[in-house]
Every structure is written in structure tokens, then in C-alpha cells.
Design a protein around this motif. Structure first.
Motif, short mmCIF file in Angstrom:
data_model
loop_
_atom_site.label_atom_id
_atom_site.label_comp_id
_atom_site.label_asym_id
_atom_site.label_seq_id
_atom_site.Cartn_x
_atom_site.Cartn_y
_atom_site.Cartn_z
N ASN A 168 72.99 -1.40 -43.64
CA ASN A 168 73.04 -2.35 -42.72
C ASN A 168 72.71 -1.97 -41.32
N LYS A 169 71.53 -1.88 -41.02
CA LYS A 169 71.11 -1.58 -39.93
C LYS A 169 71.51 -2.24 -38.56
N ALA A 170 71.77 -3.55 -38.88
CA ALA A 170 72.57 -4.12 -37.67
C ALA A 170 74.08 -3.75 -37.25
N THR A 171 74.48 -3.56 -38.48
CA THR A 171 76.05 -3.21 -38.05
C THR A 171 76.14 -1.61 -37.43
N LYS A 174 75.10 -1.93 -33.97
CA LYS A 174 76.43 -2.63 -33.11
C LYS A 174 77.46 -1.63 -33.01
N ASP A 280 79.41 -7.30 -46.68
CA ASP A 280 79.79 -6.28 -45.47
C ASP A 280 81.18 -5.82 -45.93
N ASP A 296 66.80 -8.44 -48.55
CA ASP A 296 66.27 -9.16 -47.39
C ASP A 296 66.66 -10.46 -47.16
N LYS A 299 70.51 -11.17 -46.52
CA LYS A 299 70.82 -10.80 -45.00
C LYS A 299 69.37 -10.34 -44.31
N GLN A 302 68.71 -7.84 -41.16
CA GLN A 302 69.85 -7.02 -41.05
C GLN A 302 69.79 -5.67 -41.56
N LEU A 303 69.00 -5.46 -42.59
CA LEU A 303 68.97 -4.26 -43.46
C LEU A 303 67.77 -3.44 -43.41
#
Length: 440
Positions: A168-171, A174, A280, A296, A299, A302-303
Motif C-alpha cells: 500500500n504505497k499511499a499508506t 502517509k 487495510d 489496482d 484500490k 493506492q498500490l
């Protein structure tokens, strides 16, 4: 590595539509027209228009299902005498279902198959010989040969694929964690896991329990230069490497880095409601490049993918994503062959299927689709290319002959007991070693 470089060439040349999506609505298999196929085999030039219904079965994500169904619709529009009876599902339970059908001599006409099954199914003549039956002149011979059992071509490859990880690149961004990178080492992987857990909530975890994921232990032992654990059909588990792996995960389990056993067993890959990454509950898990478009879709944006960690050697490998095979009991063999020929060679089919089954195997198709690659397609292709730098030569495994059926069943039970804390790695190894000595 010579083999890795050769596979890279395959990946680059086939760089296009891995995800040929999913199952058939209604279709009729009329003889392939010159624009759709260049196969000159008699089975592909017939003019018989009698009504035919083809049963077809595959596994995959919802994106693959949707794409395959659209492709089947198109085939029926072009061949009104052919309709389809599709069966599709997630990967879990697929082989069991297929085996039950085969035992009852009730296999669908066209079946999606995996490299790991070729030895077992080829040795028992449960798949039709397709040698010279399909137009494969634009498929790299090395890739095509992965579908052979001895001198028989029993499976037609559908896409190029590589083994790695999805996260999870977005998390990660963050949380301010240094993200994984292509070419990372196992030491960097373990550090990432520790750093990430420090910033996650208590009910969130970094990874699944990889002790019950054979692919990850394979990657770990390969990267140590110890070869495949089941190399050439022989027991080749390295004791020191295996205990190191199992004890490392015992530490991470205790630290809350790894999802607890009860959470781990609830996971169902690429299921919108049960996949731990999609829900998540974890940050990173296993993935093949051909699966990324499915992730993808669940999500969007995001990945990301990253290569399997390495040590002395690379830990990942390239392989065919999956295959089409034909039941030896089919009463519509010619129509089934025409359909597979169309599936891998027709530009319109390729437009629909995209990379739902990996980068397409036809070089012509790849060159025609390159400009249409989506961002998600390109992520999967990049994993193929990065893996090929030091990737291992893929070994599909020994199948279940020679005592491997008992070994796999008991081995799974042993590592699950480790995961649930009912058995120490050391005691489990004694049992694994005993089982290994029974392999013929």
C-alpha cells in the motif's frame, strides 16, 4: 544470468496484455478468419456451423472475470454457432474443483491451468496434446515449452508473469516510512517491517504470516543460494535456512508485525471483502505481476509492486502467468482449439483482455497494444523487467508423485502448528526431515 536475460527478452517482447480477463458469456466458435488468425491447421479452417456450447473455467480477480466475459461475448458475435458456459472463481479451491471434475470425467472443454500442475496432469494424460494444434508462431519458444510435459504440449501460455510483492504505497507515504524499492534485500525487508509496525495502530499489521506461504520460503532459500526446496523432485530443504526463516517469523509474530493466526487464515487473495491488504489490515503481501491490475481495480492508484527481496542471489522468478488447456474428453475439440487460437492471436480480443492474464504471449499482439498500456499495466511490466535482472529459472515443482502428496499435506499442517504457537520450529523441523526421507 543467461536464463534471466533470456526471460527478460521474453518479457519485453511479450510486454502487453497479461490480463486476458475472465470467462465466457455466450459464444460460437466459427472457423477463424484470416484477419483473426494465421493458423493453417485444419482444425482452424473448418466451415462446420453446427451449434456448439463450450464449457470454460478459470480463476482470477473480478477484473479478469469481466474482461474474459466480454471477450467471450465478442467471440460469439463473430461465431454465432458457438456459445459458452463459463465457470470462474478465486484461486482458492480451484485445483480441488478441477481434480474432482477430472475424476468424474466431467472437466470443462477449456480449462485455465497453472505451471505447477503440468507434471501431475501430464503424467496421467488428463489434458489434451495440443502440439501443432494452435498458431503459436509469435510465441517465444522458451515460454511455449513451459507448457510441455515430455514431448507433448498440454498447456498454451497466456501471459508473462513474475513473482514479487504488492504494498500500500499511499499508506506508506502517509506514515512517512521509507518505501520498498526494487532490488531490496531481506535485511531491508525485515527493517521495513519493524519500522512500519512502529507507526501502525495495534490492530494493523505489516505482513501476512509468510511461514505458510510456500512461495516466500522458496524465494528466501533461493536467494541464499541453496536452490529450490523441491529441486528436481528431491527433498532439498536446507535446515539452517528453514530454521532461520521460521524463527524470524516467530519473533515478528510476537512483536505484532505479522498478522495473528486467526486473522491470517481469514485472508482470501483478491477478494474485495476478505483480502487483508484490500481491507487495510496489512501493508504488504505476495503478488505476481499479472495480478496487479486486479489489485489496482480494488484500490485504484493506492498500490505498488516491488521485487522479492534478495540475498546472495535474486529471490524472484519469471514464469508463464497461466495457460489454457483442453479436456481429453471434450466432444468439441476443434472448436476449443479455434477458440484458444483466437484468444491469443486476435487483436480485438487483446484490446478487451489487456493484461488481465499478464503481458500477452504473442509478439505481434504486444507491439500493437503497447501504446494502450494503462498505468497499472506498466507497473506489472516493470516488475517483470526488474525481476529479470537477477531472476531465478522457474521450477514448477514435482507435483504430487513419489510421496510429495503426503509431504505437502503434512508440511502444511506442521507450519500451521508453528503459526498457531503449538509447535516450535525445531520440533517441526524434525518432522519435516522425516517426511523428506520418505520422498522417492
Amino acid at each position: 544470468m543467461e536464463s534471466a536475460r533470456k526471460l527478460l527478452a521474453i518479457g519485453l517482447s511479450s510486454m502487453l496484455a497479461v490480463t486476458l480477463a475472465a470467462c465466457g458469456v455466450k459464444e460460437e466458435a466459427k472457423p477463424a478468419q484470416p484477419a483473426a488468425s494465421t493458423n493453417t491447421n485444419p482444425a482452424n479452417t473448418a466451415t462446420d456451423k453446427k451449434p456448439v456450447k463450450l464449457r470454460i473455467m478459470w480463476w482470477g480477480s473480478q477484473a479478469r472475470h469481466d474482461a474474459t466475459l466480454k471477450a467471450l461475448d465478442l467471440y460469439t458475435k463473430k461465431n454465432p454457432n458457438v456459445t459458452f458456459e463459463p465457470e470462474y472463481q478465486a484461486f482458492d479451491g480451484y485445483l480441488d474443483k478441477m481434480s474432482t471434475m477430472a475424476a468424474a470425467r466431467n472437466l470443462p472443454d477449456v480449462i485455465q491451468t497453472d505451471a505447477a500442475w503440468i507434471s501431475d496432469w501430464g503424467s496421467t494424460n488428463r489434458l489434451m496434446d495440443l502440439t501443432n494444434a494452435i498458431n503459436t508462431k509469435d510465441v517465444d519458444p522458451t515460454l511455449l515449452n513451459t507448457g510441455k510435459y515430455k514431448d507433448k504440449l498440454i498447456a498454451i501460455p497466456l501471459g508473462n508473469n513474475s513473482f514479487g510483492m504488492v504494498y500500500n504505497k499511499a499508506t506508506v507515504e502517509k506514515l512517512g516510512i521509507t518505501p520498498p524499492k526494487h532490488g531490496w534485500t531481506w535485511d531491508e525487508f525485515f527493517k521495513f517491517a519493524k519500522d512500519a509496525k512502529a507507526k501502525l495502530d495495534k490492530d494493523k499489521y505489516v505482513i501476512k504470516d509468510f511461514t505458510v506461504e510456500n512461495g516466500f520460503y522458496d524465494a528466501y532459500q533461493l536467494s541464499k543460494g541453496k536452490g529450490w526446496p523441491r529441486a528436481d523432485g528431491k527433498f532439498n530443504f536446507d535446515k539452517a535456512t528453514w530454521l532461520e526463516w521460521m524463527n524470524k517469523f516467530a519473533e515478528m509474530r510476537a512483536a505484532g508485525i505479522v498478522a495473528p493466526a486467526d486473522v491470517n487464515v481469514s485472508d482470501k487473495k483478491l477478494d474485495a471483502k476478505l483480502d487483508l491488504l484490500v481491507q487495510d489490515k496489512i501493508l504488504l503481501r505476495d503478488s505476481h505481476s499479472a495480478e496487479f491490475t486486479g489489485f489496482d481495480a480494488l484500490k485504484p492508484g493506492q498500490l505498488a509492486l516491488v521485487t522479492a527481496p534478495k540475498d546472495k542471489q535474486g529471490g524472484g522468478w519469471l514464469k508463464a502467468s497461466m495457460y489454457w488447456s483442453i479436456s481429453p474428453d471434450t466432444k468439441s475439440a476443434d472448436e476449443a482449439k479455434r477458440f484458444i487460437d483466437w484468444f491469443i492471436n486476435d487483436p480485438e480480443a487483446a484490446d478487451i483482455l489487456g493484461t488481465s492474464r499478464g503481458v500477452p504471449v504473442s509478439k505481434k499482439i504486444v507491439s500493437g497494444l503497447e501504446s494502450k498500456f494503462s498505468p497499472a499495466d506498466k507497473v506489472g511490466i516493470e516488475l517483470n523487467n526488474k525481476t529479470a535482472v537477477d531472476g531465478q529459472t522457474f521450477y514448477p515443482g514435482p507435483g504430487l508423485k513419489g510421496g510429495w502428496d503426503k509431504f505437502e499435506k503434512e508440511y502444511t499442517n506442521l507450519v500451521q502448528q508453528i503459526m498457531f504457537g503449538k509447535l516450535t520450529p525445531e520440533k517441526a523441523w524434525d518432522e519435516v526431515e522425516k517426511l523428506g526421507k520418505e520422498i522417492k
